[in-house]
Design a protein around this motif. Structure first.
Motif, PDB file in Angstrom:
ATOM      1  N   SER A  17      36.217  31.293  32.184  1.00 28.79           N
ATOM      2  CA  SER A  17      36.538  31.992  33.318  1.00 28.79           C
ATOM      3  C   SER A  17      37.631  31.485  34.177  1.00 28.79           C
ATOM      4  CB  SER A  17      35.060  32.052  34.176  1.00 28.79           C
ATOM      5  OG  SER A  17      35.390  32.292  35.522  1.00 28.79           O
ATOM      6  N   ALA A  18      38.476  32.233  34.332  1.00 26.25           N
ATOM      7  CA  ALA A  18      39.555  31.915  35.174  1.00 26.25           C
ATOM      8  C   ALA A  18      39.229  31.562  36.561  1.00 26.25           C
ATOM      9  CB  ALA A  18      40.574  32.941  35.311  1.00 26.25           C
ATOM     10  N   GLY A  19      38.377  31.977  37.190  1.00 24.30           N
ATOM     11  CA  GLY A  19      37.946  31.855  38.358  1.00 24.30           C
ATOM     12  C   GLY A  19      37.113  30.185  38.342  1.00 24.30           C
ATOM     13  N   ASP A  20      36.159  30.252  37.517  1.00 22.58           N
ATOM     14  CA  ASP A  20      35.668  28.879  37.618  1.00 22.58           C
ATOM     15  C   ASP A  20      36.892  27.671  37.306  1.00 22.58           C
ATOM     16  OD1 ASP A  20      33.030  30.053  37.437  1.00 22.58           O
ATOM     17  OD2 ASP A  20      32.634  29.791  35.340  1.00 22.58           O
TER      18      ASP A  20
ATOM     19  N   ASN B 174      43.077  28.314  49.208  1.00 16.28           N
ATOM     20  CA  ASN B 174      43.463  29.660  50.230  1.00 16.28           C
ATOM     21  C   ASN B 174      43.684  30.924  49.708  1.00 16.28           C
ATOM     22  OD1 ASN B 174      43.523  27.554  52.476  1.00 16.28           O
ATOM     23  ND2 ASN B 174      45.826  26.973  52.049  1.00 16.28           N
ATOM     24  N   MET B 175      43.995  30.866  48.538  1.00 16.69           N
ATOM     25  CA  MET B 175      44.393  32.015  47.703  1.00 16.69           C
ATOM     26  C   MET B 175      42.764  32.744  47.477  1.00 16.69           C
ATOM     27  SD  MET B 175      47.864  32.291  46.990  1.00 16.69           S
ATOM     28  CE  MET B 175      48.049  33.306  45.707  1.00 16.69           C
ATOM     29  N   ILE B 176      41.771  32.004  47.062  1.00 19.09           N
ATOM     30  CA  ILE B 176      40.766  32.425  46.729  1.00 19.09           C
ATOM     31  C   ILE B 176      39.918  33.063  48.090  1.00 19.09           C
ATOM     32  CG2 ILE B 176      38.171  31.638  45.954  1.00 19.09           C
ATOM     33  CD1 ILE B 176      39.444  30.104  43.798  1.00 19.09           C
ATOM     34  N   LYS B 177      40.058  31.964  48.992  1.00 20.90           N
ATOM     35  CA  LYS B 177      39.452  32.696  50.449  1.00 20.90           C
ATOM     36  C   LYS B 177      40.088  34.108  50.875  1.00 20.90           C
ATOM     37  CE  LYS B 177      38.507  28.136  52.907  1.00 20.90           C
ATOM     38  NZ  LYS B 177      39.243  27.507  53.615  1.00 20.90           N
TER      39      LYS B 177
ATOM     40  N   LEU C 127      46.035  26.190  32.995  1.00 22.93           N
ATOM     41  CA  LEU C 127      44.214  25.784  32.935  1.00 22.93           C
ATOM     42  C   LEU C 127      43.649  26.640  31.635  1.00 22.93           C
ATOM     43  CD1 LEU C 127      43.481  26.084  36.760  1.00 22.93           C
ATOM     44  CD2 LEU C 127      43.770  23.966  35.512  1.00 22.93           C
ATOM     45  N   LEU C 128      44.056  27.564  31.349  1.00 19.21           N
ATOM     46  CA  LEU C 128      43.372  28.431  30.291  1.00 19.21           C
ATOM     47  C   LEU C 128      43.823  27.688  29.208  1.00 19.21           C
ATOM     48  CD1 LEU C 128      43.905  32.058  31.447  1.00 19.21           C
ATOM     49  CD2 LEU C 128      41.654  30.753  30.805  1.00 19.21           C
TER      50      LEU C 128
ATOM     51  N   ASP D 231      37.456  35.360  30.551  1.00 21.12           N
ATOM     52  CA  ASP D 231      36.842  36.282  31.971  1.00 21.12           C
ATOM     53  C   ASP D 231      37.711  36.135  33.304  1.00 21.12           C
ATOM     54  OD1 ASP D 231      35.300  36.578  34.153  1.00 21.12           O
ATOM     55  OD2 ASP D 231      33.659  35.279  33.331  1.00 21.12           O
ATOM     56  N   GLY D 232      37.917  37.408  33.782  1.00 22.37           N
ATOM     57  CA  GLY D 232      38.734  37.523  35.081  1.00 22.37           C
ATOM     58  C   GLY D 232      40.130  37.157  34.795  1.00 22.37           C
ATOM     59  N   PHE D 233      40.761  37.485  33.694  1.00 21.58           N
ATOM     60  CA  PHE D 233      42.226  37.395  33.577  1.00 21.58           C
ATOM     61  C   PHE D 233      42.368  38.103  32.444  1.00 21.58           C
ATOM     62  CE2 PHE D 233      45.654  35.580  31.380  1.00 21.58           C
ATOM     63  CZ  PHE D 233      46.364  35.050  32.337  1.00 21.58           C
ATOM     64  N   PRO D 234      43.609  38.936  32.339  1.00 19.05           N
ATOM     65  CA  PRO D 234      44.622  39.039  33.485  1.00 19.05           C
ATOM     66  C   PRO D 234      44.177  39.939  34.277  1.00 19.05           C
ATOM     67  CG  PRO D 234      45.096  40.181  31.284  1.00 19.05           C
ATOM     68  CD  PRO D 234      43.982  39.528  31.189  1.00 19.05           C
TER      69      PRO D 234
END
Ligand code: ADP
Ligand code: C5P
Ligand code: MG
Length: 208
Positions: free
Chosen positions: A51-54, A72-75, A88-89, A104-107
């Motif tokens: 999961s890109a978010g994880d 800050n971007m996620i907020k 990271l991937l 998951d959650g990418f692109p």
């Protein structure tokens, strides 16, 4: 040939790209159930779930120099620059030792899509698209209870806008290549998984 990204991509066993891995992109709005269904797919079909978010949240926790920017971007529900997420991937793919991945959650936007393809040369086998109405996604996110800083109504609205403006075009792009497997995600978890299974099963002899 010696770019930083290629160097980062090389591990003891060579680059992940050389393994010609199978990649399935798992897309859908926030709260559509991507993570939930990925856990089931892992159990039945031997994929590694990324999961890109994880991965971004783990990067914040690790105290990385990019941590504050990512947080800050996620907020704000904004999409982190592709360079960061792709590194990271790639690292996670390399470290997994597997050659089958659910990404998951990418692109999440056109920049994510084009950069991943350029850097890794990997094309997805297909794209799972969990299609879910906003009201249902909103209900799920507001009761997710994982302590996420972006699961509040203000950020959720921003994330829905980003999904419509930036992520749907990526799904349309793959639809144009006949790669999208669209799933009605406004059903009970097990019903959805029956549909998901039928998509994976013919391609995998080891399936239950
Ligand atoms: P995503 O990864 O797409 O943001 P999650 O898998 O984290 O979504 O699901 C969001 C929330 O909704 C979680 O609390 C999860 O338990 C719940 N959920 C997932 N799928 C369903 C479903 N089909 N019906 C009801 N709730 C669900
Ligand atoms: O997929 P998930 O809901 O876990 O993503 C949470 C947040 O992580 C997104 O709203 C976005 O801020 C960030 N993200 C990103 N790029 C991605 C995936 C997630 O910037 N490809
Ligand atoms: Mg998720």
């Amino acid at each position: 040939m010696g770019t930083v990204v290629e160097a980062a991509n090389k591990g003891v066993n060579g680059s992940i790209t050389e393994k010609n891995p199978t990649v399935v992109f798992v897309l859908g709005g926030p709260g559509s159930g991507k993570g939930t269904q990925c856990a089931n797919i892992v159990e039945h079909f031997g994929y590694t779930h990324l999961s890109a978010g994880d991965l971004l949240r783990a990067e914040i926790k690790s105290g990385s120099e990019n941590g504050t920017m990512i947080q800050n971007m996620i907020k704000e529900g904004k999409i982190v620059p592709s360079e960061v997420t792709i590194k990271l991937l790639q690292r996670a793919m390399q470290e997994s030792g597997n050659d089958k991945f659910l990404i998951d959650g990418f692109p999440r936007n056109e920049e994510n899509r084009a950069a991943f393809e350029n850097v890794t040369g990997i094309e997805p086998a297909f794209v799972l698209f969990f299609d879910c109405p906003e009201e249902e996604m909103e209900r799920r996110l507001l009761s997710r209870n994982q302590g996420r800083e972006d699961d509040n109504i203000e950020t959720i609205r921003k994330r829905f806008n980003v999904f419509l403006e930036s992520s749907l075009p990526v799904i349309n792009y793959y639809d144009g290549k006949a790669k999208v497997r669209k799933i009605d995600a406004a059903r009970p978890v097990q019903d959805i998984f029956e549909t998901v299974k039928a998509i994976f099963a013919p391609k995998n002899e080891k399936a239950d």
